[in-house]
Design a protein around this motif. Structure first.
Motif, PDB file in Angstrom:
ATOM      1  N   THR A  96       4.777  67.517 128.322  1.00  0.00           N
ATOM      2  CA  THR A  96       5.963  68.520 127.922  1.00  0.00           C
ATOM      3  C   THR A  96       6.227  68.120 126.457  1.00  0.00           C
ATOM      4  O   THR A  96       6.500  69.153 125.896  1.00  0.00           O
ATOM      5  CB  THR A  96       7.101  68.000 128.603  1.00  0.00           C
ATOM      6  OG1 THR A  96       6.910  68.263 130.042  1.00  0.00           O
ATOM      7  CG2 THR A  96       8.331  68.892 128.259  1.00  0.00           C
ATOM      8  N   LEU A  97       6.348  66.887 126.104  1.00  0.00           N
ATOM      9  CA  LEU A  97       6.612  66.707 124.518  1.00  0.00           C
ATOM     10  C   LEU A  97       5.632  67.585 123.594  1.00  0.00           C
ATOM     11  O   LEU A  97       5.975  67.985 122.618  1.00  0.00           O
ATOM     12  CB  LEU A  97       6.756  65.098 124.234  1.00  0.00           C
ATOM     13  CG  LEU A  97       7.162  64.698 123.017  1.00  0.00           C
ATOM     14  CD1 LEU A  97       8.444  65.329 122.625  1.00  0.00           C
ATOM     15  CD2 LEU A  97       6.917  63.246 122.861  1.00  0.00           C
ATOM     16  N   SER A  98       4.339  67.127 123.824  1.00  0.00           N
ATOM     17  CA  SER A  98       3.312  67.992 123.180  1.00  0.00           C
ATOM     18  C   SER A  98       3.432  69.327 123.051  1.00  0.00           C
ATOM     19  O   SER A  98       3.297  70.221 122.034  1.00  0.00           O
ATOM     20  CB  SER A  98       1.968  67.370 123.348  1.00  0.00           C
ATOM     21  OG  SER A  98       1.590  67.868 124.735  1.00  0.00           O
ATOM     22  N   SER A  99       3.721  69.923 124.280  1.00  0.00           N
ATOM     23  CA  SER A  99       3.987  71.388 124.214  1.00  0.00           C
ATOM     24  C   SER A  99       5.092  71.898 123.518  1.00  0.00           C
ATOM     25  O   SER A  99       5.118  73.012 122.794  1.00  0.00           O
ATOM     26  CB  SER A  99       3.904  71.965 125.723  1.00  0.00           C
ATOM     27  OG  SER A  99       5.135  71.596 126.262  1.00  0.00           O
ATOM     28  N   TRP A 100       6.090  71.074 123.465  1.00  0.00           N
ATOM     29  CA  TRP A 100       7.361  71.346 122.619  1.00  0.00           C
ATOM     30  C   TRP A 100       7.137  71.376 121.145  1.00  0.00           C
ATOM     31  O   TRP A 100       7.537  72.196 120.396  1.00  0.00           O
ATOM     32  CB  TRP A 100       8.418  70.139 123.044  1.00  0.00           C
ATOM     33  CG  TRP A 100       9.137  70.456 124.287  1.00  0.00           C
ATOM     34  CD1 TRP A 100       9.172  71.490 125.152  1.00  0.00           C
ATOM     35  CD2 TRP A 100      10.158  69.567 124.630  1.00  0.00           C
ATOM     36  NE1 TRP A 100      10.011  71.191 126.287  1.00  0.00           N
ATOM     37  CE2 TRP A 100      10.672  70.233 125.945  1.00  0.00           C
ATOM     38  CE3 TRP A 100      10.605  68.472 124.319  1.00  0.00           C
ATOM     39  CZ2 TRP A 100      11.453  69.411 126.656  1.00  0.00           C
ATOM     40  CZ3 TRP A 100      11.644  67.675 125.099  1.00  0.00           C
ATOM     41  CH2 TRP A 100      11.964  68.118 126.249  1.00  0.00           C
ATOM     42  N   LYS A 101       6.262  70.290 120.670  1.00  0.00           N
ATOM     43  CA  LYS A 101       5.802  70.185 119.465  1.00  0.00           C
ATOM     44  C   LYS A 101       5.070  71.551 118.867  1.00  0.00           C
ATOM     45  O   LYS A 101       5.432  71.934 117.886  1.00  0.00           O
ATOM     46  CB  LYS A 101       5.056  68.818 119.181  1.00  0.00           C
ATOM     47  CG  LYS A 101       6.038  67.797 119.250  1.00  0.00           C
ATOM     48  CD  LYS A 101       5.245  66.547 119.094  1.00  0.00           C
ATOM     49  CE  LYS A 101       5.069  66.081 117.645  1.00  0.00           C
ATOM     50  NZ  LYS A 101       4.532  64.683 117.627  1.00  0.00           N
ATOM     51  N   LYS A 102       4.232  71.623 119.785  1.00  0.00           N
ATOM     52  CA  LYS A 102       3.168  73.240 119.582  1.00  0.00           C
ATOM     53  C   LYS A 102       4.109  74.142 119.348  1.00  0.00           C
ATOM     54  O   LYS A 102       4.037  75.079 118.456  1.00  0.00           O
ATOM     55  CB  LYS A 102       2.142  73.059 120.425  1.00  0.00           C
ATOM     56  CG  LYS A 102       1.095  72.147 120.459  1.00  0.00           C
ATOM     57  CD  LYS A 102       0.119  72.369 121.655  1.00  0.00           C
ATOM     58  CE  LYS A 102      -0.934  71.209 121.566  1.00  0.00           C
ATOM     59  NZ  LYS A 102      -1.762  71.564 122.787  1.00  0.00           N
ATOM     60  N   LYS A 103       5.116  74.346 120.280  1.00  0.00           N
ATOM     61  CA  LYS A 103       5.875  75.685 120.374  1.00  0.00           C
ATOM     62  C   LYS A 103       7.232  75.939 119.313  1.00  0.00           C
ATOM     63  O   LYS A 103       7.216  76.715 118.851  1.00  0.00           O
ATOM     64  CB  LYS A 103       6.619  75.813 121.677  1.00  0.00           C
ATOM     65  CG  LYS A 103       7.352  77.008 121.994  1.00  0.00           C
ATOM     66  CD  LYS A 103       7.758  76.991 123.173  1.00  0.00           C
ATOM     67  CE  LYS A 103       8.504  78.323 123.800  1.00  0.00           C
ATOM     68  NZ  LYS A 103       9.004  78.217 125.024  1.00  0.00           N
ATOM     69  N   PHE A 104       7.690  74.493 119.143  1.00  0.00           N
ATOM     70  CA  PHE A 104       8.894  74.487 118.133  1.00  0.00           C
ATOM     71  C   PHE A 104       8.690  73.884 116.830  1.00  0.00           C
ATOM     72  O   PHE A 104       9.506  73.961 115.970  1.00  0.00           O
ATOM     73  CB  PHE A 104       9.948  73.598 118.900  1.00  0.00           C
ATOM     74  CG  PHE A 104      10.518  74.184 120.184  1.00  0.00           C
ATOM     75  CD1 PHE A 104      11.206  75.544 120.190  1.00  0.00           C
ATOM     76  CD2 PHE A 104      10.237  73.932 121.470  1.00  0.00           C
ATOM     77  CE1 PHE A 104      11.585  76.038 121.310  1.00  0.00           C
ATOM     78  CE2 PHE A 104      10.874  74.521 122.622  1.00  0.00           C
ATOM     79  CZ  PHE A 104      11.355  75.425 122.488  1.00  0.00           C
ATOM     80  N   ILE A 105       7.578  73.383 116.533  1.00  0.00           N
ATOM     81  CA  ILE A 105       7.355  72.730 115.170  1.00  0.00           C
ATOM     82  C   ILE A 105       7.467  73.652 114.070  1.00  0.00           C
ATOM     83  O   ILE A 105       8.036  73.342 113.093  1.00  0.00           O
ATOM     84  CB  ILE A 105       6.174  71.737 115.084  1.00  0.00           C
ATOM     85  CG1 ILE A 105       6.233  70.712 114.091  1.00  0.00           C
ATOM     86  CG2 ILE A 105       5.098  72.617 114.965  1.00  0.00           C
ATOM     87  CD1 ILE A 105       7.169  69.519 114.296  1.00  0.00           C
ATOM     88  N   VAL A 106       7.082  74.924 114.143  1.00  0.00           N
ATOM     89  CA  VAL A 106       7.091  75.882 113.179  1.00  0.00           C
ATOM     90  C   VAL A 106       8.605  76.247 112.928  1.00  0.00           C
ATOM     91  O   VAL A 106       9.113  76.310 111.925  1.00  0.00           O
ATOM     92  CB  VAL A 106       6.099  77.110 113.724  1.00  0.00           C
ATOM     93  CG1 VAL A 106       6.362  78.145 112.617  1.00  0.00           C
ATOM     94  CG2 VAL A 106       4.878  76.715 113.763  1.00  0.00           C
ATOM     95  N   GLU A 107       9.226  76.504 114.099  1.00  0.00           N
ATOM     96  CA  GLU A 107      10.646  76.930 114.057  1.00  0.00           C
ATOM     97  C   GLU A 107      11.372  75.894 113.279  1.00  0.00           C
ATOM     98  O   GLU A 107      12.494  76.189 112.729  1.00  0.00           O
ATOM     99  CB  GLU A 107      11.040  77.175 115.417  1.00  0.00           C
ATOM    100  CG  GLU A 107      12.345  77.779 115.537  1.00  0.00           C
ATOM    101  CD  GLU A 107      12.709  78.388 117.097  1.00  0.00           C
ATOM    102  OE1 GLU A 107      13.995  78.303 117.392  1.00  0.00           O
ATOM    103  OE2 GLU A 107      11.960  78.413 117.799  1.00  0.00           O
TER     104      GLU A 107
END
Length: 115
Positions: A96-107
């Motif tokens: 979950t944490l890694s998917s958040w990083k992929k999804k939200f890191i740009v934002e």
């Protein structure tokens, strides 16, 4: 207009009726002007604790808004934690944490503090 539960009232009533011994530990969170999703998770952890049976059942019911995800990612960056350490601290999965990083890191990239 989005209706949200009054978490302050819910937790104050729960503490008064079932967990009066936890009132002092929860006071700082309940005294905040606005209670966020992450505060609700922290209150729940203080009251219920980290019993594996409760964690297993409650894990399915957790949901996180963008602000909460941002706070988790900020915490990780601020404290120089890896995904495993952060996941354990917030009781979420590494995936979950890694998917958040992929999804939200740009934002959130512009808002994250420099390390």
């Amino acid at each position: 207009m989005k209706n949200t539960p009054n978490y302050r009232k819910i937790y104050e009533d729960m503490i008064a009726k079932k967990y009066p011994d936890k009132a002092e530990a929860c006071r700082s969170i309940l005294s905040k002007k606005k209670i966020k999703n992450i505060d609700v998770i922290m209150l729940n952890n203080i009251i219920v604790g980290f019993d594996s049976h409760h964690i297993e059942n409650n894990q399915k019911l957790k949901s996180y808004d963008k602000d909460t995800v941002f706070e988790v990612l900020m915490y990780q960056k601020k404290h120089h934690l890896n995904n495993i350490q952060t996941a354990k601290h917030f009781n979420i999965s590494r995936i979950t944490l890694s998917s958040w990083k992929k999804k939200f890191i740009v934002e959130f990239k512009d808002q994250l503090p420099e390390s």
